[in-house]
Structure formats: structure tokens, C-alpha cells
Write an enzyme that holds these catalytic residues in place. Structure first.
Site, PDB file in Angstrom:
ATOM      1  N   SER A   1     -29.100 -23.991   3.580  1.00 38.23           N
ATOM      2  CA  SER A   1     -27.906 -23.667   2.818  1.00 38.23           C
ATOM      3  C   SER A   1     -27.001 -24.857   2.821  1.00 38.23           C
ATOM      4  CB  SER A   1     -27.270 -22.462   3.450  1.00 38.23           C
ATOM      5  OG  SER A   1     -25.801 -22.388   2.668  1.00 38.23           O
TER       6      SER A   1
ATOM      7  N   TYR B   1     -23.598 -16.987   9.630  1.00 35.79           N
ATOM      8  CA  TYR B   1     -24.637 -17.503   8.540  1.00 35.79           C
ATOM      9  C   TYR B   1     -25.180 -18.829   8.816  1.00 35.79           C
ATOM     10  CZ  TYR B   1     -26.257 -18.331   3.765  1.00 35.79           C
ATOM     11  OH  TYR B   1     -26.787 -18.577   2.780  1.00 35.79           O
TER      12      TYR B   1
HETATM   13  P1  NAP Z   1     -30.010 -12.148  -3.123  1.00 34.93           P
HETATM   14  O1  NAP Z   1     -29.946 -12.166  -4.600  1.00 34.93           O
HETATM   15  O2  NAP Z   1     -29.391 -11.307  -2.092  1.00 34.93           O
HETATM   16  O3  NAP Z   1     -31.891 -12.211  -2.563  1.00 34.93           O
HETATM   17  C1  NAP Z   1     -32.119 -11.825  -1.247  1.00 34.93           C
HETATM   18  C2  NAP Z   1     -33.290 -10.938  -1.112  1.00 34.93           C
HETATM   19  O4  NAP Z   1     -33.636 -10.891  -0.042  1.00 34.93           O
HETATM   20  C3  NAP Z   1     -32.982  -9.469  -1.692  1.00 34.93           C
HETATM   21  O5  NAP Z   1     -33.944  -8.930  -2.531  1.00 34.93           O
HETATM   22  C4  NAP Z   1     -32.822  -8.970  -0.326  1.00 34.93           C
HETATM   23  O6  NAP Z   1     -32.892  -7.377  -0.218  1.00 34.93           O
HETATM   24  C5  NAP Z   1     -33.789  -9.443   0.314  1.00 34.93           C
HETATM   25  N1  NAP Z   1     -33.790  -9.182   1.912  1.00 34.93           N
HETATM   26  C6  NAP Z   1     -32.558  -9.241   2.872  1.00 34.93           C
HETATM   27  N2  NAP Z   1     -32.864  -9.085   4.033  1.00 34.93           N
HETATM   28  C7  NAP Z   1     -34.307  -8.758   4.090  1.00 34.93           C
HETATM   29  C8  NAP Z   1     -35.108  -8.417   5.019  1.00 34.93           C
HETATM   30  N3  NAP Z   1     -34.624  -8.063   6.137  1.00 34.93           N
HETATM   31  N4  NAP Z   1     -36.385  -8.446   4.692  1.00 34.93           N
HETATM   32  C9  NAP Z   1     -36.956  -8.505   3.417  1.00 34.93           C
HETATM   33  N5  NAP Z   1     -36.008  -8.903   2.425  1.00 34.93           N
HETATM   34  C10 NAP Z   1     -34.726  -9.098   2.718  1.00 34.93           C
HETATM   35  O7  NAP Z   1     -29.616 -13.518  -2.225  1.00 34.93           O
HETATM   36  P2  NAP Z   1     -29.997 -15.000  -2.941  1.00 34.93           P
HETATM   37  O8  NAP Z   1     -28.713 -15.793  -3.316  1.00 34.93           O
HETATM   38  O9  NAP Z   1     -31.149 -15.192  -3.843  1.00 34.93           O
HETATM   39  O10 NAP Z   1     -30.410 -15.859  -1.492  1.00 34.93           O
HETATM   40  C11 NAP Z   1     -31.644 -16.169  -1.345  1.00 34.93           C
HETATM   41  C12 NAP Z   1     -31.703 -17.245  -0.223  1.00 34.93           C
HETATM   42  O11 NAP Z   1     -31.013 -18.324  -0.447  1.00 34.93           O
HETATM   43  C13 NAP Z   1     -31.029 -16.442   1.190  1.00 34.93           C
HETATM   44  O12 NAP Z   1     -31.615 -17.035   2.292  1.00 34.93           O
HETATM   45  C14 NAP Z   1     -29.556 -17.008   1.076  1.00 34.93           C
HETATM   46  O13 NAP Z   1     -29.024 -17.400   2.410  1.00 34.93           O
HETATM   47  C15 NAP Z   1     -30.282 -18.531   0.418  1.00 34.93           C
HETATM   48  N6  NAP Z   1     -29.031 -19.234  -0.028  1.00 34.93           N
HETATM   49  C16 NAP Z   1     -28.264 -18.846  -1.046  1.00 34.93           C
HETATM   50  C17 NAP Z   1     -27.252 -19.525  -1.612  1.00 34.93           C
HETATM   51  C18 NAP Z   1     -26.587 -18.820  -2.997  1.00 34.93           C
HETATM   52  O14 NAP Z   1     -25.448 -19.634  -3.313  1.00 34.93           O
HETATM   53  N7  NAP Z   1     -26.872 -17.761  -3.640  1.00 34.93           N
HETATM   54  C19 NAP Z   1     -27.058 -20.769  -1.331  1.00 34.93           C
HETATM   55  C20 NAP Z   1     -27.677 -21.282  -0.138  1.00 34.93           C
HETATM   56  C21 NAP Z   1     -28.579 -20.591   0.152  1.00 34.93           C
HETATM   57  P3  NAP Z   1     -31.619  -6.428  -0.566  1.00 34.93           P
HETATM   58  O15 NAP Z   1     -31.039  -6.658  -1.614  1.00 34.93           O
HETATM   59  O16 NAP Z   1     -32.366  -5.172  -0.451  1.00 34.93           O
HETATM   60  O17 NAP Z   1     -30.946  -6.868   0.562  1.00 34.93           O
END
Ligand code: NAP
Length: 257
Positions: A146, A159
Site C-alpha cells: 500500500s 495497517y
Molecule cells: P475491498 O474492496 O474491501 O476488497 C477486499 C476483499 O478481501 C473483500 O472481498 C473482503 O471480503 C476480502 N477479505 C477480507 N478479509 C479476508 C479474509 N480474511 N479472507 C479472505 N478474504 C478476505 O478492498 P480493496 O480496496 O479492493 O483492497 C484490496 C487490497 O488492496 C487490500 O490488501 C488493501 O489493503 C489493498 N490496498 C487498497 C487500497 C485502496 O485505496 N483501496 C490502497 C492500497 C492498498 P469482505 O468484504 O467480506 O471483508
């Protein structure tokens, strides 16, 4: 000819977090590039919707409902994936956000974020790399860090620590797995509009996204597809000389050396 390097026909990818946001966009794009995609997530309904998006577009997808912090569940799904063909690509994307000031951070908050955001990626890399080594596959492991690793963010201790650990895992693994022709790279996105950031932004009364727009030279935040294209690049032969790197699709918000 240039686009041939991005062709994933005949390859198999395992994508965690595939039910939503960046994971879903990555699973869909890898499938569009020709890969058979195994989609893993806690969210069964979201997984079903991702698979439908892929198959409706003529792609091939399977689902695994699991918790990435449970090594046995991940090992079983990755073993199954490898046994149905060959595992070429891991995109370990699942993650959670937690926000609390350091002085109010509880052990259980830290433990949960480390379990999902660090151990979940560690387990996926370990199990995938074992399968790739056994099959002699020149694989690609992609981890999700991230932009939080490039800045001090009030309230994001758990985080940021977990994501910093992912960066070290990525570099260490790249060193150890290079001799097996397995590449390991991390993606460190800036602010991407997904359900995760929508929840976080709402909690901060819609100030966080606006601040990121101001900080970006491009004057915008990212969309999940912006990150999916970085994942595709790292998954494909287009990045065959790239390992141990942290790629930063962040709209220019941070520009480390
Ligand atoms: P998101 O839309 O919330 O998607 C994350 C997915 O992971 C959700 O479907 C969630 O399920 C699932 N998940 C959570 N805990 C889990 C577990 N223990 N086992 C299996 N699945 C699990 O988030 P996103 O923004 O796409 O983020 C994806 C990744 O990118 C993350 O690692 C995040 O830290 C990283 N990231 C995101 C951003 C950003 O700005 N969005 C920036 C930097 C990095 P539930 O909904 O049921 O919890």
C-alpha cells in the site's frame, strides 16, 4: 507482437480478495488476458458475481470461499488449483483496513490485521511457491502492499505495519525464489475507490479522498482497473526481468527513489 507478452492463455492464476474492489478487477483482467482464474475470498456472493463477470465475457473461473488467515484453508485451495493443472500466478490481494490511534490500539486489532494483511499473504506465497517449485513452473507471485508504506499516517499503525511487512516479505522471497525462476513483486497502490476506501472515507466524513485528489499531480484518485493493469503487467512475461520490486500506481502522490 508487443502484446503477445501480455497473453496469459494456458496459464492459471489464484487471486485472493477476488470478490471485491482491486481483487475483482484483477481477476477479471487476468481472465480477459486468457488465464484460468481461481477466485478466493470470504464473501461467497461477491465471488459468485466475479465468476459471472468472467464467464459472461467468455473466460474461465472457479471460486474458493475461504479465510486467508487460515493456512489450512488456503493450502487446500491452492493444492486443488495446482492439481487441476499448473499454478502460474498468485495475486495475494485480500486485505482489511483498521483505523485507531496508537494509544488506543488493542492487541486484538493488531493481531487481526497482521493475520489477514500479512500472514494471509505469507501463507498464500508459501503454498503457491511450493506448488510452483514442485512443478518446475516459472511463476509470478504478486503481493499487495500500500502507499501507506511511503508515509506516516495517523491512525493507521496496524495497517501500515502489516503492509511494511509485506514489502520485506516480497524482497526476501524474491531473493530466495529467483534461482527457481519465480518472480516476486509487490503493488503499493495509492488511494483507490473501492468498498474499503468508501467505508474509510465515510468514517472520516469524506475528507480523505478529497485530500488524496489534492495531493495527486493527476488530480484524481485511482480506480480498481488502474491497479489490475499493474497486476497484469507483473503476472505476464512483459515483466520477466522484474523481481523484488515495489510498483507504485499512486497518481504521483509519493515519488520515492
Ligand atoms: P475491498 O474492496 O474491501 O476488497 C477486499 C476483499 O478481501 C473483500 O472481498 C473482503 O471480503 C476480502 N477479505 C477480507 N478479509 C479476508 C479474509 N480474511 N479472507 C479472505 N478474504 C478476505 O478492498 P480493496 O480496496 O479492493 O483492497 C484490496 C487490497 O488492496 C487490500 O490488501 C488493501 O489493503 C489493498 N490496498 C487498497 C487500497 C485502496 O485505496 N483501496 C490502497 C492500497 C492498498 P469482505 O468484504 O467480506 O471483508
Amino acid at each position: 507482437m508487443a502484446l503477445k507478452a501480455y497473453d496469459l492463455t494456458g496459464r492459471t492464476a489464484f487471486v485472493t480478495g477476488a470478490a471485491s474492489g482491486i481483487g475483482r478487477a484483477s481477476a477479471v483482467l487476468l481472465a480477459e488476458a486468457g488465464a484460468t482464474v481461481h477466485c478466493a475470498d470470504l464473501d461467497e456472493k461477491g465471488l459468485h458475481d466475479t465468476r459471472t463477470l468472467i464467464t459472461d465475457a467468455g473466460g474461465s473461473a472457479y471460486t474458493h470461499t475461504l479465510d486467508v488467515s487460515d493456512r489450512a484453508q488456503l493450502a487446500s485451495a491452492i493444492d486443488h488449483t495446482a492439481s487441476t493443472g499448473r499454478l502460474d500466478i498468485l495475486a495475494a490481494i485480500a486485505g482489511i483496513m483498521h483505523s485507531s490511534p496508537v494509544l488506543e490500539t488493542r492487541d486484538e486489532d493488531l493481531d487481526r490485521v497482521l493475520a489477514v494483511n500479512f500472514k494471509g499473504i505469507l501463507y498464500a506465497c508459501q503454498e503457491s511457491a511450493r506448488a510452483m517449485i514442485a512443478a518446475g513452473t516459472r511463476g509470478s507471485l504478486i503481493t499487495m502492499a500500500s502507499g501507506a508504506v511511503d508515509a506516516a499516517n495517523a491512525g493507521l499503525l496496524c495497517y501500515s505495519v502489516a503492509k511494511a511487512a509485506v514489502v520485506q516479505l516480497t524482497k526476501t522471497l524474491a531473493t530466495e525464489l529467483g534461482p527457481h525462476s519465480i518472480r516476486v513483486n509487490a503493488v503499493a497502490p495509492g488511494w483507490i475507490r473501492t468498498p474499503m476506501t468508501e467505508r474509510h472515507d465515510a468514517a472520516l466524513q469524506h475528507q480523505a479522498e478529497a485530500a488524496m485528489v489534492r495531493m495527486s499531480p493527476l488530480r484524481r484518485v485511482g480506480e480498481p482497473e488502474d491497479i489490475a493493469h499493474t497486476v497484469l503487467h507483473l503476472a505476464s512475461d512483459a515483466s520477466s526481468f522484474t523481481t523484488g520490486q515495489i510498483l507504485r500506481p499512486n497518481g504521483g502522490v509519493a515519488m520515492p527513489w
